[in-house]
Design an enzyme around this catalytic site. Structure first.
Site, mmCIF file in Angstrom:
data_model
loop_
_atom_site.group_PDB
_atom_site.id
_atom_site.type_symbol
_atom_site.label_atom_id
_atom_site.label_comp_id
_atom_site.label_asym_id
_atom_site.label_seq_id
_atom_site.Cartn_x
_atom_site.Cartn_y
_atom_site.Cartn_z
ATOM 1 N N GLU A 465 27.143 59.801 12.302
ATOM 2 C CA GLU A 465 28.249 60.109 11.236
ATOM 3 C C GLU A 465 28.011 59.434 9.902
ATOM 4 O O GLU A 465 28.459 59.871 8.819
ATOM 5 C CB GLU A 465 29.543 59.615 12.047
ATOM 6 C CG GLU A 465 29.840 60.509 13.170
ATOM 7 C CD GLU A 465 30.001 62.088 13.012
ATOM 8 O OE1 GLU A 465 30.243 62.607 11.805
ATOM 9 O OE2 GLU A 465 29.820 62.929 14.008
ATOM 10 N N HIS A 468 25.948 61.592 7.805
ATOM 11 C CA HIS A 468 26.835 62.316 6.866
ATOM 12 C C HIS A 468 27.641 61.888 5.859
ATOM 13 O O HIS A 468 27.594 62.422 4.847
ATOM 14 C CB HIS A 468 27.988 63.151 7.824
ATOM 15 C CG HIS A 468 27.369 63.915 8.712
ATOM 16 N ND1 HIS A 468 26.677 65.388 8.256
ATOM 17 C CD2 HIS A 468 27.787 64.301 10.309
ATOM 18 C CE1 HIS A 468 26.665 66.088 9.277
ATOM 19 N NE2 HIS A 468 27.199 65.607 10.547
#
Length: 673
Positions: A465, A468
């Protein structure tokens, strides 16, 4: 104008003033912002001046500022900290947003201006990024049905509205199933469980007001329970509840919703002239069409299934040695895989976990970003939407780049999984904006005063994550519509999956994997075991993923199935799904696919991106340094900073000089022949 969602925010870096926002503010702010956006669009469409890039496309990029702010705040809290009021608002907002979008795409004057610019595009003197934004805007209108007329146009509006309602309902049903199922544990049921699992169960019980430890359907709790509990009956009970999410009958059953969604998607694709939804959805992606996706997935499926079947045979022998007769079942796999890992690699998750402290893994992710891209992270004291949240200001060479918000712990009000979103996208025109990025995870919250310990999979999720987030934070484009993660769906997972590789760089673990009690670094022999076992159980992991991706693809290929569960069973039988493995996401809880259009016909994207991420990390290996400055600079210049400002293939080829084959992926997963 007293509504805090509609006033200017004098907060640090424009972070939403969550301490001043209440649930009662959302509905009135939403209605006002909707009307304001339509008014802005109306001015653009009715402009008496001839269409130009500035007065049409750039003007559209700047429209809807208030609506973006309202929705970014609302959906952040609705997904991560839901309550009955927010769920009701979601049900109200979804069809209204669909109708709002339809009004814009059905605006004939607006589409005429966009089409006029598209026809004259070679005479406008546009920059490469301006040409890209014009292309994407025109394509978006066409794919949304802007060229449809009469009954077809009206039917398209109705389909979109209904799909929005169904997606919200699917999500809320799943959240309710996950929140309501609890398995209380007696003290005797804790026998054989490592301390961190017991602590997690007690903490979950406390959070729910239960008198004693419990198992919930939070992945960070149920997976270690399935790994370590010697109680086969309890493993079966927990696993069956986990697998049955969205398929329990009654009001929260998602099977009929899935069938209706598939039928509506097929009709939508037909109205636009496509043979099925998969062809419609894949047209703008790197894959381009379904057969290329099938080819990739089949190439990976065959060796993965063979590896999984070989592993299953070994684990059945282990079961027999334990006096358990009959075949290996899905609720046995993780338990015997953990035993097998300990046997093969002398690696015990309970021994490993104290070295994977959440705080140290956050430090590791930040430190890698500093070495690669020069980023600095300083804690930011701002009100956020939940006490578990935290924030950092992100700078480089003293210049503000972004705000990162993180929300790491599981709770019943949070939907399952992990995700990255943005409360504000980066842009330079028509107004300069820096990003506010949100990472959300579902790690088990420790008892008060104890450190949060992660599994190795949890640590990988944190790095994923954060990858991202880097894509958002390093974005450096002119227009928000192509900023950050606004890329082809099968390209969006490249930065996130690539960043996972740095977790496994030996010097990173050597520095940041320190024991929660002693502070000592992970011993070299344990570090060696961790790295040696990196591909352990990869047959299982690949099979459960590829099966889900193939089912997703086939549900959207050809005529929509009246019974999605029968179609799911047919696909799994056709590929020879091992009996002891289930899909990672069965249809009734496949939120990636049915909570919205995001990953519909696109769950394969993780593997498509993995073909590139395996090859991309090889670029660092070829340079002889996981932190090679020149390679990192190219990665930022061609991928992380560029968003969707060019075709994904062109961006990747700019970084690597060529497109990769599947070989690097199979090698990386230990599945190469």
């Amino acid at each position: 104008m007293s509504n805090p969602l509609l006033t200017s925010w004098d907060t640090p870096h424009g972070v939403p003033p969550f301490d001043r926002i209440s649930d009662e503010d959302f509905a009135p702010a939403f209605e006002i912002a909707l009307a304001e956006h339509l008014k802005e669009i109306g001015h653009i469409a009715e402009n008496p001046e001839p269409a130009s890039f500035a007065n049409t496309i750039e003007a559209m990029e700047g429209a809807g500022e208030s609506l973006d702010r309202v929705l970014s705040v609302f959906f952040s809290v609705a997904g991560a900290d839901s309550n009955e009021a927010r769920q009701a608002l979601q049900r109200d907002f979804s069809p209204k947003l669909a109708a709002h979008s339809s009004k814009i795409y059905a605006n004939e004057r607006l589409f005429a201006r966009i089409s006029d610019l598209w026809e004259r595009r070679d005479t406008l003197g546009l920059s490469d990024e301006e040409m890209r934004v014009l292309y994407l805007t025109h394509r978006g209108f066409v794919r949304a049905g802007a060229a449809l007329e009469g009954e077809q146009a009206e039917r398209m509006k109705a389909i979109k509205s209904r799909l929005a309602v169904l997606g919200t309902q699917f999500t809320q049903n799943l959240l309710k199933d996950e929140a309501e199922w609890v398995m209380p544990l007696e003290e005797a049921d804790l026998e054989g469980l490592p301390a961190f699992v017991v602590d997690g169960a007690r903490s979950a019980g406390d959070a729910l007001g239960k008198d004693g430890p419990v198992v919930t359907l939070s992945r960070s709790l149920i997976v270690p329970f399935l790994q370590f509990s010697p109680r086969r009956d309890l493993r079966e009970k927990a696993f069956r509840a986990w697998a049955a999410r969205g398929a329990n009958g009654g009001e929260t059953d998602n099977r009929d919703i899935a069938a209706e969604v598939l039928a509506l998607r097929e009709e939508r694709a037909g109205l636009l002239g496509y043979e099925d939804f998969a062809h419609f959805k894949l047209e703008p992606e790197m894959a381009g069409e379904p057969d290329r996706v099938r080819e990739l997935l089949t190439q990976v499926w065959t060796p993965a299934r063979a590896a999984a079947m070989a592993d299953a045979a070994e684990m059945e022998e282990m079961m027999r040695a334990d006096g358990v007769n009959g075949p290996l079942q899905a609720w046995d796999w993780r338990y015997y895989a953990e035993k097998r890992r300990k046997k093969l690699h002398d690696l015990d998750e309970a021994e490993l976990k104290p070295y994977l402290q959440l705080e140290r893994m956050i430090e590791a992710a930040f430190a890698c970003a500093k070495r690669l891209f020069g980023l600095e992270f300083a804690p930011l004291d701002v009100p956020l939407y939940h006490p578990d949240c935290r924030a950092w200001e992100v700078t480089r060479d003293g210049r503000h780049l972004a705000v990162l918000v993180a929300d790491y712990f599981a709770r019943s009000s949070k939907r399952s999984g992990a995700w990255c979103s943005a409360m504000r996208m980066q842009a330079k025109r028509p107004v300069e904006k820096t990003p506010i990025v949100v990472n959300v995870c579902n790690f088990a919250k420790p008892p008060e005063g104890q450190p949060a310990l992660l599994s190795y999979d949890d640590a990988r999720t944190l790095f994923h994550e954060f990858g991202h987030a880097l894509h958002q934070m390093l974005s450096d484009v002119e227009f928000g519509s192509v900023a950050g993660t606004s890329v082809a769906r099968d390209f969006v997972e490249l930065p996130s999956q690539l960043y996972e590789h740095w977790l496994e760089v030996p010097e990173v673990l050597a520095e940041f994997a320190t024991h929660a009690e002693t502070g000592e670094p992970m011993p070299k022999d344990l570090l060696d075991k961790v790295l040696a076992a990196a591909n352990f159980d990869m047959g299982f992991q690949t099979v459960e993923y590829v099966a889900s991706a193939l089912v997703d693809l086939e549900l959207h290929s050809g005529a929509a199935p009246a019974d999605p569960m029968a179609k799911q069973a047919e696909v799994l039988a056709g590929i020879g799904m091992p009996e002891a493995i289930v899909m990672r996401h069965a249809t009734p809880h496949f939120a990636h696919v049915f909570a919205g259009d995001g990953y519909s016909s696109g769950y394969y994207s993780y593997m498509w991106s993995e073909v590139m991420d395996a090859d991309a990390f090889e670029a660092f290996e070829e340079a002889g340094d996981a932190f090679d400055p020149a390679t990192a600079k190219r990665l930022e210049a061609f991928i992380l900073s560029r968003g969707g400002s060019d075709e994904a293939q062109a961006l990747y080829e700019g970084f690597r000089g060529r497109m990769p084959g599947v070989e690097a992926l199979l090698k990386g997963r230990g599945l190469a022949a």
